[in-house]
Design an enzyme around this catalytic site. Structure first.
Site, PDB file in Angstrom:
ATOM      1  CG  ASP A   1     -27.449 -29.099  12.384  1.00 30.83           C
ATOM      2  OD1 ASP A   1     -28.927 -28.471  11.073  1.00 30.83           O
ATOM      3  OD2 ASP A   1     -27.031 -29.465  11.922  1.00 30.83           O
TER       4      ASP A   1
ATOM      5  CG  ASP B   1     -27.429 -37.473   4.728  1.00 28.70           C
ATOM      6  OD1 ASP B   1     -27.637 -35.633   4.166  1.00 28.70           O
ATOM      7  OD2 ASP B   1     -27.025 -37.462   5.771  1.00 28.70           O
TER       8      ASP B   1
END
Lengths: 262, 228
Positions: free
Chosen positions: A12, A131
């Site tokens: 990330d 998600d």
């Protein structure tokens, strides 16, 4: 013999640095993405996923340069996500050396974008990132809903219906993150993984919640995932990729031996 | 000696990965490698080696190949005995025909047929086969070939594809250079004279793949091992 289950460390990134958020709030620094990617490649990672968590808000040139630098040193597949909204964004990332792009918010805003992208570049490079969060308004059955914007925005879309729609439109892989588990280190949402894996024909990458090596095994054997993605357990060297592979292999999972082990 | 490599660009997909991997291997060998990403006939015919990549749908690939007249250029490179490496859809485009997109005529340089994995939907444990076939799978080598030199048999290479060439579809089967198991055994690599073609991506297959690309840079285009 057959296809190995993949272990994918996830970088990330924000402003050119690797970070990992705990449920996307509390963020720690784990280093330079090029160095980290090269280290993982040498350690036997099967793939690298690079998610630019600031890309939706800020300029993309830094990301493109980082992807270029990673791709010139790392000769395993590279998936890039974060702020992929146009065919030009995809073209830029593929030209920079990405093998796949992960589309999230843009797919929710305009599902047809996934069809256009798959037709133009091929399904093999179009990953749809989902998600998912449990919703409990009907208590008699499990249900998950699609969220965007790092889990901040609810879409009203049912995860199972959504992944089927995405695969019908041409998605070649699903990167499935449990927003309930992300950053918790208590393991994948196995019911979510299994439900999604059985709903579609394409490979599923399980993400969100890995805290130990048994979680990786469970993701494959119980969650029926084709690949497992993790960040912090690798970034902070709690476990090496090699330890993960040895552990999974002992559990009866077929993995690729790391180059160093051959 | 300068090693000039032409990567044939017909507008389909990511040619930079293979260029970067070849560049990396050239640097490791401390050899001067010059890479051209091009559809220009003169540059391709001037190169020492040819890479014929491909991703995406075969109909679009073949349309671009035909529009740019790539077929006759490859024919000339075959006649000139230049080493040619075809990758993924590049390999499929060399076959006679593909079932993808409702049936597409390909270059027919290797006699073979491309079929869909979805038609063979269960793995050996009775589970539904995920398509695309995506990830690292073992390749068993059929015979010694210069491109397999120093690579351990049953090494894993990176695959990503939904269509494949069945073993029985290649004629003659002696052209099969490597096989992989996914639901059934299928063609992972074929070799015919100065052509070597892989379904997998050597440029994404880390050490085994880079070794194969190094072998390609050293290959003289014949099927036997070069004289020491």
């Amino acid at each position: 013999m057959g296809l190995a289950k993949r272990i994918i460390p996830c970088l990330d990134c924000e402003n050119g640095r690797v970070v990992k958020g705990v449920q996307f709030v509390d963020i720690r620094d784990a280093g330079d993405p090029v160095e980290v990617a090269r280290k993982y490649c040498e350690a036997g990672a099967d793939e690298i996923t690079f998610l630019d968590i600031t890309a939706s808000h800020l300029g993309r040139q830094t990301t493109i340069e980082t992807v270029k630098a990673i791709a010139s040193q790392v000769f395993i597949p590279l998936t890039v996500g974060g702020g992929i909204r146009t065919l030009l964004n995809i073209q830029d990332m593929l030209n920079a050396g990405a093998d796949k792009v992960a589309i999230n918010t843009a797919a929710v805003d305009n599902p047809d974008f996934v069809r256009e992208a798959a037709e133009r570049f091929g399904s093999q490079c179009i990953v749809v990132a989902v998600d998912a969060k449990r919703v409990d308004e009907d208590n008699d059955s499990l249900r998950w809903e699609v969220f965007t914007h790092g889990g901040r925005k609810r879409t009203g879309k049912d995860v199972i219906k959504w992944v089927r729609e995405m695969v019908d439109l041409g998605a070649g892989e699903i990167l499935l993150t449990s927003m309930d588990r992300d950053g918790t280190k208590i393991g994948f949402d196995l019911e979510l993984n299994c439900a999604v894996s059985r709903s579609v024909s394409v490979p599923i990458v399980a993400s969100g919640g890995v805290g130990n090596l048994q979680h990786l095994v469970d993701g494959i054997l119980i969650g029926e995932a084709d690949a497992v993605l993790a960040a912090s357990i690798f970034h902070f060297q709690e476990y090496s990729i090699q330890e993960a592979k040895t552990f999974m292999n002992k559990a009866g999972i077929e993995v690729r031996e790391s180059a160093s082990a051959e | 000696m300068l090693n000039k490599i032409a990567i044939i660009d017909y507008g389909m997909g990511n040619l930079h990965s293979v260029a970067k991997a070849l560049d990396h291997v050239g640097k490791q060998k401390e050899e001067k490698v010059e890479i051209f990403i091009t559809s220009n006939r003169r540059i391709i015919e001037d190169a020492d080696r040819i890479v014929f990549p491909g991703v995406g749908a075969i109909r679009d690939c073949m349309a671009a190949i035909n529009r740019l007249g790539i077929g006759p250029i490859i024919d000339d490179c075959i006649d000139a005995e230049k080493p040619i490496l075809a990758i993924c859809v590049g390999m499929q485009a060399l076959m006679t025909t593909s079932d993808e997109n409702g049936g597409v005529d390909c270059l027919d340089i290797i006699s073979g047929r491309v079929e869909n994995f979805a038609n063979r939907s269960l793995d050996d444990q009775g589970k539904r086969l995920k398509v695309p076939h995506m990830g690292w799978n073992e390749v068993s080598f059929d015979a010694g070939h210069p491109l397999w030199a120093n690579i351990k048999n049953l090494s894993r290479f990176y695959f990503v594809h939904s269509y494949y060439v069945p073993i029985v579809a290649i004629n003659p089967t002696s052209q099969i250079a490597g096989r992989t198991q996914y639901g059934e055994s299928f063609v992972a690599a074929v070799a015919k004279k100065n052509i070597f073609a892989t379904q997998f991506h050597p440029e994404k297959s880390q050490s085994a793949g880079l070794l194969m690309l190094k072998n390609f840079l050293e290959w003289n285009g014949t099927e036997g091992y070069p004289e020491p």
